[in-house]
Design a protein around this motif. Structure first.
Motif, PDB file in Angstrom:
ATOM      1  N   ARG A   1     104.840 -81.510 -31.363  1.00  0.00           N
ATOM      2  CA  ARG A   1     104.238 -80.652 -31.305  1.00  0.00           C
ATOM      3  C   ARG A   1     102.691 -81.170 -30.383  1.00  0.00           C
ATOM      4  N   SER A   2     102.530 -81.957 -29.917  1.00  0.00           N
ATOM      5  CA  SER A   2     101.631 -82.542 -29.306  1.00  0.00           C
ATOM      6  C   SER A   2     102.455 -82.422 -28.030  1.00  0.00           C
ATOM      7  N   GLN A   3     103.237 -83.483 -27.563  1.00  0.00           N
ATOM      8  CA  GLN A   3     103.677 -83.059 -26.134  1.00  0.00           C
ATOM      9  C   GLN A   3     104.140 -81.351 -25.445  1.00  0.00           C
ATOM     10  N   LEU A   4     104.558 -79.902 -27.029  1.00  0.00           N
ATOM     11  CA  LEU A   4     104.401 -78.425 -26.260  1.00  0.00           C
ATOM     12  C   LEU A   4     103.123 -78.159 -26.354  1.00  0.00           C
TER      13      LEU A   4
ATOM     14  N   LYS B   1     117.370 -85.612 -27.345  1.00  0.00           N
ATOM     15  CA  LYS B   1     118.146 -87.315 -27.734  1.00  0.00           C
ATOM     16  C   LYS B   1     117.579 -88.171 -28.452  1.00  0.00           C
ATOM     17  N   ASP B   2     116.413 -88.300 -28.786  1.00  0.00           N
ATOM     18  CA  ASP B   2     115.985 -88.969 -29.592  1.00  0.00           C
ATOM     19  C   ASP B   2     116.094 -89.348 -30.703  1.00  0.00           C
ATOM     20  N   ALA B   3     115.877 -87.693 -31.059  1.00  0.00           N
ATOM     21  CA  ALA B   3     115.329 -87.586 -32.544  1.00  0.00           C
ATOM     22  C   ALA B   3     116.530 -86.047 -32.792  1.00  0.00           C
ATOM     23  N   PRO B   4     118.287 -86.669 -32.814  1.00  0.00           N
ATOM     24  CA  PRO B   4     118.829 -85.746 -32.805  1.00  0.00           C
ATOM     25  C   PRO B   4     119.412 -84.260 -34.270  1.00  0.00           C
TER      26      PRO B   4
ATOM     27  N   ARG C   1     115.488 -79.496 -39.815  1.00  0.00           N
ATOM     28  CA  ARG C   1     116.024 -80.019 -40.996  1.00  0.00           C
ATOM     29  C   ARG C   1     116.124 -81.547 -40.644  1.00  0.00           C
ATOM     30  N   GLY C   2     115.607 -82.389 -40.795  1.00  0.00           N
ATOM     31  CA  GLY C   2     115.481 -83.671 -40.839  1.00  0.00           C
ATOM     32  C   GLY C   2     114.154 -84.149 -40.194  1.00  0.00           C
ATOM     33  N   LEU C   3     113.796 -83.608 -39.456  1.00  0.00           N
ATOM     34  CA  LEU C   3     112.736 -84.300 -38.716  1.00  0.00           C
ATOM     35  C   LEU C   3     111.413 -84.240 -39.410  1.00  0.00           C
ATOM     36  N   THR C   4     111.226 -86.221 -38.791  1.00  0.00           N
ATOM     37  CA  THR C   4     109.610 -86.499 -40.246  1.00  0.00           C
ATOM     38  C   THR C   4     108.601 -85.592 -39.235  1.00  0.00           C
ATOM     39  N   VAL C   5     107.848 -85.934 -40.468  1.00  0.00           N
ATOM     40  CA  VAL C   5     106.775 -85.029 -40.033  1.00  0.00           C
ATOM     41  C   VAL C   5     105.507 -85.374 -39.167  1.00  0.00           C
ATOM     42  N   GLU C   6     105.776 -87.384 -38.417  1.00  0.00           N
ATOM     43  CA  GLU C   6     105.447 -88.054 -37.324  1.00  0.00           C
ATOM     44  C   GLU C   6     105.903 -87.046 -36.469  1.00  0.00           C
TER      45      GLU C   6
END
Length: 173
Positions: free
Chosen positions: A46-49, A107-110, A35-40
């Motif tokens: 997902r790309s990193q994973l 850390k970058d996206a709390p 919750r709170g994460l943008t689509v980007e």
């Protein structure tokens, strides 16, 4: 415990079967709240994973609970509260690198909250998972072992050569 209706709709039964199929093909699970994460941000995560052979899937809590019950896996129903996404890792090792990616991303996206994990059949709380993510992976450990063995072998070779040279110089010709 999952709530089951007396008569399930065909679409819901199919959706549960899809979730169950994803969970069956997976060894390790890391549960997060997105919750709170943008689509980007989700796309970047997902790309990193994906580079680590991991899938990041948003799941309906009740469907996931039912799937886990049917698979007779550990009870992780407490993680299925609020918006839930699961990092599904199907590899045999390096799951700690997946956890490391998630903690670094958080850390970058709390807004990304790591709820816990099911790794190797054992339930990890967020603190234990974070400690696990800091451990070196299997490949890193093998590399460290090989370096240590190589250093020991070369030291042994130098010592043997020194002993042989000393004996050769002491022996009269």
């Amino acid at each position: 415990m999952a709530i089951k209706a007396k008569q399930l709709q065909a679409a819901k039964t199919e959706a549960i079967a899809d979730v169950k199929a994803c969970f069956e093909a997976t060894n390790d699970f890391i549960f997060t709240e997105y919750r709170g994460l943008t689509v980007e941000q989700i796309t970047a995560l997902r790309s990193q994973l994906r580079e680590k052979n991991c899938t990041y899937k948003v799941v309906k809590n009740n469907f996931a609970r039912i799937a886990f019950e049917e698979l007779k896996k550990s009870d992780v129903s407490s993680y299925f509260v609020g918006p839930t996404a699961v990092a599904l890792y199907a590899g045999e090792d390096e799951v700690n690198s997946v956890a490391k990616i998630l903690f670094e991303f958080a850390k970058d996206a709390p807004a990304l909250v790591i709820k816990g994990a099911l790794v190797g059949g054992e339930i990890y709380d967020p603190a234990k998972l974070e400690a696990f993510s800091k451990l070196p992976g299997k490949k890193e450990l093998i590399s460290m072992l090989m370096s240590a063995m190589q250093a020991t072998t070369s030291k042994l070779a130098r010592t043997l050569k020194a002993v042989a040279d000393k004996k050769a110089s002491e022996t009269p010709a």
